[in-house]
Write a protein that holds these residues in place. Structure first.
Motif, PDB file in Angstrom:
ATOM      1  N   ALA B 484       0.629  -1.241  -0.055  1.00 27.42           N
ATOM      2  CA  ALA B 484      -0.002  -0.014  -0.003  1.00 27.42           C
ATOM      3  C   ALA B 484       0.809   1.191   0.033  1.00 27.42           C
ATOM      4  N   HIS B 496      -4.388  -2.526  -3.880  1.00 30.25           N
ATOM      5  CA  HIS B 496      -3.626  -2.310  -2.381  1.00 30.25           C
ATOM      6  C   HIS B 496      -4.022  -1.050  -1.643  1.00 30.25           C
ATOM      7  N   TYR B 497      -4.161   0.024  -2.553  1.00 29.90           N
ATOM      8  CA  TYR B 497      -4.562   1.305  -2.152  1.00 29.90           C
ATOM      9  C   TYR B 497      -5.877   1.061  -1.553  1.00 29.90           C
ATOM     10  N   ASP B 500      -6.422  -1.030   1.428  1.00 33.65           N
ATOM     11  CA  ASP B 500      -5.854  -0.219   2.653  1.00 33.65           C
ATOM     12  C   ASP B 500      -6.862   0.757   2.952  1.00 33.65           C
ATOM     13  N   ARG B 501      -7.367   1.426   2.280  1.00 31.15           N
ATOM     14  CA  ARG B 501      -8.578   2.541   2.495  1.00 31.15           C
ATOM     15  C   ARG B 501      -9.481   1.753   3.368  1.00 31.15           C
ATOM     16  N   GLN B 504      -8.928   0.602   6.856  1.00 28.19           N
ATOM     17  CA  GLN B 504      -9.128   1.816   7.592  1.00 28.19           C
ATOM     18  C   GLN B 504     -10.391   2.265   7.751  1.00 28.19           C
TER      19      GLN B 504
END
Lengths: 196, 841
Positions: B484, B496-497, B500-501, B504
């Motif tokens: 990420a 991956h981004y 990750d978001r 979270q």
């Protein structure tokens, strides 16, 4: 951005970088643009602050450590070849990489071992080639949610070290680290598709 | 299916006059009412449920019989065997009843048999793997199914135009497209049945299986659209209808998914509040999932998609919320239902095939369909894979493609859909039914039989099962974060981004909302792995006999070092404290047999090495919430004495909540004094000391803070304990607690308040050791005189931190034997024997 450089030829030392990293022309160009964009005040290099300004990195638990790994040996400037060299570890492994490679040449940057090494040095803060229990604990503290208490973390760290530790020195060496992950498809897990 | 199994199953009942149409009056109708009947058949009243039960029984028995021979099941997939069995049974039914019975009815299939299978697969879907391959799965499910349907339908129509299909098959292009749409969908039940036995690698499995689940939306839409087009007649179809057809694809799929997610949300939210009614937790899971299915079905959305998404979405939160036992219950019930439904489906498929009245055979159509579905499936897979591989990190190679093409099994969904066709609108229905049956049988039997050798022959990468290790789990998380971060650096917002978001977001909002607070830890995967490994170790340890003393060389993979510390320390204590320095242990040592000692040591080992962290957490939480309820141990020692009635109630209250918490945590052994021990406690109680030692799982964080207080009280009283500890499963704990607290409320003025004692040796040693520094008792004595309120306040953080030096001072006071074996830092955490007074009796 596009007006500043739209051609790979503008990248300094493009050929040697390509040889070293194995990136395609297009990827290099893309990375070059990104490099220039991150270097917003056109210093010609990146500083820690430039990378820290990437918003999502700030919330990444390993963000600081990953930024650090862009600045090996305590240097403060990150030039483009250095930038690309770090990212080259995440280039997907091609068939060509494994096939007709000259054994005399150094291992490509995106080899399994180099990918693992990148991860390993995120743990190994003191660079002694071993992940101590303390270092494991620090990583766990970053990764595991706040709801787990310190003692629990310690017991997890203990067990994690023990699990990988084969020679009984209470720390995980790189070889032990690699061994503990031997069943995992690192080539796949540590690659980003667009970095061809 | 529910109707009359009499001809087959009711044969023994024939004497009771049970015929095909059960007589209204059981017994013989001719006779006058005989007054009180001694014996009456009431077959028709129980008929339907009885038959359902019988069929399930037959199916289960068949399964057992198949698995008696390992050789057969290793060669032939179970689904094939069941279909063949169904054929045989169908033949018998046909011979006996002269007409086909117990067919697979679409209503039964869609409302009762399919949901459990889909729920099972959705709930236990490896979600990470699923989302990692979501792109490929969606492509195959949507594009692939559309492609298969249209090409197969069009090719069949072409075949008819070429004159290869007999003219008596009256079907136009639309009819063939309709048939293509129902025959083209890969069937989840068939795929699951076959692939579960083949064990191909996970990626391949998830792609084929995910496709079979998600293509339901496409199949439903295509089927409905074509069906209504056929009914409208091709002339009346307007351009807007085509647009509506396309739009309905989105409505049905996204709507189905949305229904599923809504119900997943509801389910997760509901289980958050089931703390006091654990018993209905498993039921909730099934009810809400089924409600999702029915709701989607009612709104003619994709029900399969709804249940899949419901299972996929709720699992994480539900698993965290419900108790360990409920989790096991959910798992096994789900597996049982799914396997049951699957068995019945295949058996009924076999039986249904016997009914030749629905059949109309046309060789051209049958052979053409078989050829086209295989050919276009392969072609579609190759074309799509080629496109996908441009984007995939790990390209799907040729072998994968072969397996994917060959694994495109058709099954009961196609059969149920074809049965649902309206004969008046589609004159060729009988031909379609026959063709579908042949296709289903061919794919399940022939392809199912050959896919295993094929996989072996092609050397397809198999899935390998390895135990999860903490290292893998931890490093995998590291990799995720690294990737990420690298995507951030590169400035590419890829998979991956977004993952990750999402994580979270999930952490910040969803989990907060959907998980009960005490369940937080479970959702941390690293913690989860750690926990499960510990459980496994504990179980295997106990399984191996669990004799700690006899197995000195014992090393659990989890914490060898801890074990050895705990073991040596405890055994040594047992051995050496016979000097009279420690009365409690002396008693244990001299009075009790080795068996008890082993139990005690075993307990220390388990609680110190294995379960400690969770209890710490509890202890911590309790201490933090001091202003509210006192933690249980505290309650015993300093509150009960003063405000007896009130506080003891509160104790019970906190006890019960504690027990609930513990209940949440799986198998927990808690060492308790046994009742026989209690008797002895009465005796010793006459010494004005009420030592009914309770060894409870340590909660050192609070216990450590307690230490000074305890020792302060400790020197007032001589503790003679003749108790041993037994390891009592947590189930019995409540009872124990209640008896204890009832004793408690009967008991004792403050001066006899026996403290809860974290650490046995210090106290005893403080009392007994002659070389104990004199200042210590004087230091601590006042603390005992504190009014309860102050004592409570002493539990606050600030003071407890101030206590720590005191506690450290105490350390050297421990007996030398103790001191040498327990390093100061770890000793606390390793085994904390909490002593509690049994009440003065």
């Amino acid at each position: 951005m596009g007006s500043r450089s739209s051609h790979a030829a503008r990248i300094p030392d493009v050929d040697s970088i390509r040889r070293e990293t194995g990136f395609s022309q297009a990827s290099l160009l893309r990375l070059y643009h990104r490099f220039r964009a991150l270097d917003w005040n056109e210093k010609g290099y990146l500083s820690r602050v430039d990378l820290q300004q990437i918003g999502a990195l700030a919330v990444n638990p390993l963000g600081d450590r990953i930024i650090d790994s862009f600045f090996p040996d305590g240097s403060l400037h990150l030039d483009f070849p250095g930038f690309v060299r770090v990212l080259a570890r995440f280039r997907p492994v091609d068939d060509e990489d494994n096939g007709n490679r000259d054994p005399k040449e150094p291992e490509p940057l995106n080899s399994r071992m180099n990918k693992l090494r990148f991860a390993f040095q995120l743990y190994d803060l003191d660079r002694d080639g071993k992940i101590s229990r303390q270092e494991m604990l620090q990583v766990l503290r970053l990764m595991v949610g706040v709801q787990v208490t310190e003692e629990q973390l310690e017991s997890i760290a203990d067990r994690t070290v023990q699990e990988a530790d084969e020679d009984g020195d209470g720390a995980v060496s790189f070889l032990e680290f690699a061994k503990s992950l031997e069943k995992m498809n690192i080539e796949q897990k540590m690659s980003i598709r667009i970095l061809k | 299916m529910l109707r009359a199994a009499l001809p087959l199953l009711g044969l023994p009942l024939a004497g009771a006059g049970a015929t095909e149409e059960p007589t209204q009056e059981p017994g013989s109708p001719g006779e006058p009412p005989p007054g009180l009947a001694l014996f009456r058949w009431q077959w028709h009243e129980v008929e339907a449920p009885y038959l359902v039960a019988l069929w399930i029984l037959v199916a289960s028995l068949a399964k057992i019989v198949f698995h008696l021979s390992r050789k057969v099941t290793s060669l032939v997939p179970e689904s094939c065997l069941l279909i063949l069995l169904g054929l045989v049974l169908g033949g018998i039914v046909l011979a006996v009843a002269k007409k086909a019975e117990y067919q697979l009815e679409p209503g039964t299939f869609f409302l009762f048999l399919l949901p459990p299978i889909v729920l099972d697969s959705g709930y236990f879907m490896p979600s990470r793997l699923f989302f990692d391959n979501l792109g490929a799965i969606l492509t195959y499910a949507v594009v692939g199914t559309l492609w298969n349907a249209f090409t197969t339908g069009a090719a069949l129509w072409g075949l008819q135009q070429a004159g290869l299909v007999a003219p008596r098959v009256q079907a136009g292009l639309l009819d063939f497209l309709l048939f293509g749409s129902l025959i083209s969908a890969v069937d989840p039940v068939a795929v699951l049945a076959v692939f579960e036995e083949v064990h191909v690698n996970e990626t391949l499995f998830i792609i084929v299986f995910g496709e079979s689940l998600l293509n339901d939306a496409v199949t439903v839409v295509l089927y409905k659209v074509c069906n209504s087009f056929v009914e409208m007649g091709s002339a009346n179809v307007q351009a807007t209808d085509y647009l509506k057809g396309v739009a309905s694809l989105f409505v049905v799929s996204l709507g189905g998914a949305a229904v599923g997610l809504v119900f997943a949300f509801l389910l997760a939210l509901t289980t958050r509040f089931t703390k006091r009614v654990r018993i209905i937790e498993p039921l909730l899971v099934f009810l809400l999932a089924y409600a999702a299915y029915l709701t989607a079905e009612m709104a003619s959305l994709s029900a399969i998609l709804a249940v899949t998404m419901c299972g996929l979405g709720c699992k994480k939160y539900v698993e965290a919320n419900i108790s360990h036992k409920s989790r096991t219950a959910v798992k096994y019930t789900m597996k049982t239902l799914a396997s049951c439904a699957e068995t019945i489906i295949f058996m009924l498929l076999g039986i249904s095939a016997v009914d030749s009245s629905k059949w109309a055979w046309d060789s051209g159509l049958v052979l053409g369909t078989l050829f086209f579905i295989l050919f276009f499936r392969a072609l579609g897979v190759v074309l799509q894979t080629w496109v996908l591989n441009q984007f995939r990190l790990v390209p799907l190679d040729k072998i994968d493609q072969v397996v994917m093409s060959y694994g495109g099994l058709r099954g009961a969904v196609a059969f149920a859909l074809v049965i649902l066709l309206d004969r008046t609108k589609i004159p060729a229905k009988d031909y379609f039914v026959a063709t579908t049956i042949v296709v289903v049988f061919f794919t399940v039997i022939v392809q199912g039989l050959t896919i295993k050798p094929l996989v072996k022959w092609l050397k397809v990468k198999r899935s390998e099962h390895h135990k999860p290790t903490l290292n893998q789990e931890l490093h995998e998380h590291t990799f995720d974060h690294i990737l990420a971060a690298v995507e951030d650096v590169v400035g590419h917002h890829g998979y991956h981004y977004w993952r990750d978001r999402w994580e979270q977001f999930d952490k910040k909002y969803l989990s907060q909302l959907l998980m009960r607070r005490s369940a937080y830890r479970i959702r941390d995967q690293i913690w989860d792995v750690y926990y499960r490994l510990n459980i496994r170790d504990a179980i295997s340890f106990v399984d191996q006999g669990g004799h700690v003393l006899s197995s000195t060389g014992l090393t659990l993979p989890s914490m060898p070092s801890r074990n050895s510390v705990a073991e040596t320390s405890v055994t040594n204590l047992l051995r050496e404290s016979g000097s009279g320095a420690c009365l409690d242990l002396q008693v244990i040592d001299t009075v009790r047999s080795g068996r008890d000692r082993e139990d005690a040591v075993m307990h220390h080992l388990l609680c110190g090495g294995l379960y400690k962290p969770r209890y710490r957490k509890d202890g911590m939480a309790n201490t933090e919430a001091t202003n509210g309820k006192p933690p249980r141990d505290l309650g015993f020692q300093d509150t009960a004495a003063v405000i007896l009635t009130v506080e003891s109630e509160e104790e019970e209250d906190s006890d019960s909540s504690e027990t609930e918490k513990e209940d949440d945590e799986g198998i927990i052994f808690v060492a308790r004094a046994t009742s026989e021990v209690l008797q002895e406690g009465k005796v010793s109680g006459s010494l004005e000391v009420c030592p009914s030692p309770r060894i409870i799982p340590p909660s050192p964080t609070c216990a450590e803070k307690e230490l000074p207080w305890k020792s302060g009280q400790g020197d007032l009283a001589v503790y003679v304990s003749s108790e041993t500890t037994k390891i009592v499963p947590v189930d019995m704990q409540t009872g124990w607690n209640q008896s204890i607290s009832s004793l408690e409320s009967l008991a004792s003025p403050p001066c006899t308040q026996a403290p809860a004692m974290t650490r046995l040796p210090p106290r005893s040693l403080v009392t007994e050791e002659p070389q104990a520094p004199l200042n210590l008792p004087s230091d601590l004595r006042p603390s005992f005189a504190f009014p309860p309120s102050l004592a409570k306040a002493g539990r606050s953080h600030s003071e407890s931190s101030a206590d720590i030096p005191q506690q450290q001072e105490l350390q050297p006071l421990m007996g030398h034997e103790d001191h040498t074996h327990l390093s100061p830092g770890t000793a606390n955490s390793h085994w904390c024997i909490q002593f509690n007074r049994g009440g003065r009796l």
